[in-house]
Motif scaffolding. Structure first.
Motif, PDB file in Angstrom:
ATOM      1  N   ILE A 100       0.725  -1.275   0.055  1.00  0.00           N
ATOM      2  CA  ILE A 100      -0.046  -0.002  -0.136  1.00  0.00           C
ATOM      3  C   ILE A 100       0.900   1.242   0.158  1.00  0.00           C
ATOM      4  O   ILE A 100       1.871   1.340   0.863  1.00  0.00           O
ATOM      5  CB  ILE A 100      -0.869  -0.081   1.249  1.00  0.00           C
ATOM      6  N   CYS A 101       0.534   2.316  -0.891  1.00  0.00           N
ATOM      7  CA  CYS A 101       1.556   3.374  -1.054  1.00  0.00           C
ATOM      8  C   CYS A 101       0.424   4.794  -1.343  1.00  0.00           C
ATOM      9  O   CYS A 101      -0.156   4.817  -2.315  1.00  0.00           O
ATOM     10  CB  CYS A 101       2.307   3.384  -2.059  1.00  0.00           C
ATOM     11  N   TYR A 102       0.131   5.482  -0.041  1.00  0.00           N
ATOM     12  CA  TYR A 102      -0.921   6.502  -0.211  1.00  0.00           C
ATOM     13  C   TYR A 102      -0.266   7.898   0.001  1.00  0.00           C
ATOM     14  O   TYR A 102       0.817   7.990   0.462  1.00  0.00           O
ATOM     15  CB  TYR A 102      -1.853   6.180   0.917  1.00  0.00           C
ATOM     16  N   ASP A 103      -0.880   8.881  -0.073  1.00  0.00           N
ATOM     17  CA  ASP A 103      -0.505  10.074   0.033  1.00  0.00           C
ATOM     18  C   ASP A 103       0.161  10.496   1.281  1.00  0.00           C
ATOM     19  O   ASP A 103      -0.099   9.967   2.298  1.00  0.00           O
ATOM     20  CB  ASP A 103      -1.448  11.194  -0.373  1.00  0.00           C
ATOM     21  N   ASN A 104       1.143  11.505   1.083  1.00  0.00           N
ATOM     22  CA  ASN A 104       1.882  11.750   2.394  1.00  0.00           C
ATOM     23  C   ASN A 104       1.101  12.924   3.187  1.00  0.00           C
ATOM     24  O   ASN A 104       1.567  13.953   3.385  1.00  0.00           O
ATOM     25  CB  ASN A 104       3.164  12.295   2.097  1.00  0.00           C
ATOM     26  N   ASP A 105      -0.219  12.612   3.498  1.00  0.00           N
ATOM     27  CA  ASP A 105      -1.042  13.620   4.364  1.00  0.00           C
ATOM     28  C   ASP A 105      -1.716  12.921   5.284  1.00  0.00           C
ATOM     29  O   ASP A 105      -1.703  11.600   5.341  1.00  0.00           O
ATOM     30  CB  ASP A 105      -1.838  14.446   3.500  1.00  0.00           C
ATOM     31  N   GLU A 106      -2.529  13.407   6.198  1.00  0.00           N
ATOM     32  CA  GLU A 106      -3.414  12.949   7.205  1.00  0.00           C
ATOM     33  C   GLU A 106      -4.196  11.726   6.637  1.00  0.00           C
ATOM     34  O   GLU A 106      -4.355  10.645   7.106  1.00  0.00           O
ATOM     35  CB  GLU A 106      -3.998  13.606   8.023  1.00  0.00           C
ATOM     36  N   ALA A 107      -4.939  12.046   5.704  1.00  0.00           N
ATOM     37  CA  ALA A 107      -6.194  11.215   4.929  1.00  0.00           C
ATOM     38  C   ALA A 107      -5.253   9.908   4.362  1.00  0.00           C
ATOM     39  O   ALA A 107      -5.847   8.929   4.552  1.00  0.00           O
ATOM     40  CB  ALA A 107      -6.813  11.912   3.904  1.00  0.00           C
ATOM     41  N   ILE A 129       4.173   1.324   2.076  1.00  0.00           N
ATOM     42  CA  ILE A 129       5.394   2.517   1.854  1.00  0.00           C
ATOM     43  C   ILE A 129       5.140   3.435   2.575  1.00  0.00           C
ATOM     44  O   ILE A 129       4.098   4.243   1.860  1.00  0.00           O
ATOM     45  CB  ILE A 129       5.728   2.344   0.383  1.00  0.00           C
ATOM     46  N   ASN A 130       6.044   3.974   3.312  1.00  0.00           N
ATOM     47  CA  ASN A 130       5.678   5.461   4.150  1.00  0.00           C
ATOM     48  C   ASN A 130       6.576   6.295   3.238  1.00  0.00           C
ATOM     49  O   ASN A 130       7.564   6.566   3.630  1.00  0.00           O
ATOM     50  CB  ASN A 130       6.152   5.372   5.492  1.00  0.00           C
ATOM     51  N   ILE A 131       5.762   7.184   2.285  1.00  0.00           N
ATOM     52  CA  ILE A 131       6.618   7.931   1.314  1.00  0.00           C
ATOM     53  C   ILE A 131       7.163   9.200   2.225  1.00  0.00           C
ATOM     54  O   ILE A 131       7.810   9.906   1.897  1.00  0.00           O
ATOM     55  CB  ILE A 131       5.748   8.525   0.278  1.00  0.00           C
ATOM     56  N   GLY A 132       6.521   9.261   3.729  1.00  0.00           N
ATOM     57  CA  GLY A 132       7.236  10.411   4.430  1.00  0.00           C
ATOM     58  C   GLY A 132       8.700  10.105   4.626  1.00  0.00           C
ATOM     59  O   GLY A 132       9.183  11.203   4.998  1.00  0.00           O
ATOM     60  N   ASP A 133       9.142   8.872   4.642  1.00  0.00           N
ATOM     61  CA  ASP A 133      10.532   8.311   4.727  1.00  0.00           C
ATOM     62  C   ASP A 133      11.287   9.166   3.717  1.00  0.00           C
ATOM     63  O   ASP A 133      12.603   9.379   3.825  1.00  0.00           O
ATOM     64  CB  ASP A 133      10.623   7.096   4.678  1.00  0.00           C
TER      65      ASP A 133
END
Length: 162
Positions: A100-107, A129-133
């Motif tokens: 799973i790879c979602y947007d780097n925002d709260e939602a 995948i934490n794209i925030g990394d």
């Protein structure tokens, strides 16, 4: 009209047509769905359901389409980051590897967590995948297209997470 139509198929039947405002027409929402359309369908279900490849679930049609163009077995769910896989398509995840790879925002972060919890007892393996990394700032959208994010960072992200 001047919206991009993205059909949602389930076993050959059209369940919805997502209408995307790519021209950013004033006073027209970013994305429209057919009235009464159920959430949690997979786009593109019919060409994806029998695949043996790892399934990448991305947040949004634009990201999914670009990822598929770049060779990933990518899908998205109808109705946004908060959608859960519906009862019609849940069994297509049985015994499959899912990332799973979602947007780097709260939602995106919240939706990713909920989807992980839903799929962890269905799929063979679920990762995210934490794209925030990699992307430190929070953005409204992932924007593979605008920044070329996927082609620049996906190998790095997959390496970090796997």
């Amino acid at each position: 009209n001047k919206l991009l139509g993205i059909p949602v198929y389930y076993d050959g039947a059209i369940m919805d047509v997502r209408k995307y405002n790519i021209l950013k027409i004033p006073k027209v929402p970013k994305l429209l769905a057919d009235e009464g359309a159920q959430s949690g369908y997979v786009i593109p279900y019919d060409i994806w359901k029998h695949s043996k490849e790892t399934r990448y679930i991305l947040e949004g049609e634009k990201d999914m389409m670009l990822a598929r163009e770049l060779g990933l077995n990518a899908i998205t769910l109808t109705r946004g980051a908060g959608a859960k896989v519906n009862d019609y398509v849940i069994n297509a995840f049985k015994d499959k590897d899912v990332i799973i790879c979602y947007d780097n925002d709260e939602a995106g972060r919240s939706g990713m967590d909920k989807l992980y919890l839903q799929l962890r007892n269905v799929a063979k393996k679920v990762q995210y995948i934490n794209i925030g990394d990699v992307v430190k700032e929070t953005k409204e959208d992932f924007y593979f297209i605008r920044g070329g994010f996927l082609s620049q960072h996906m190998p790095e992200i997959i390496y970090i997470q796997l």
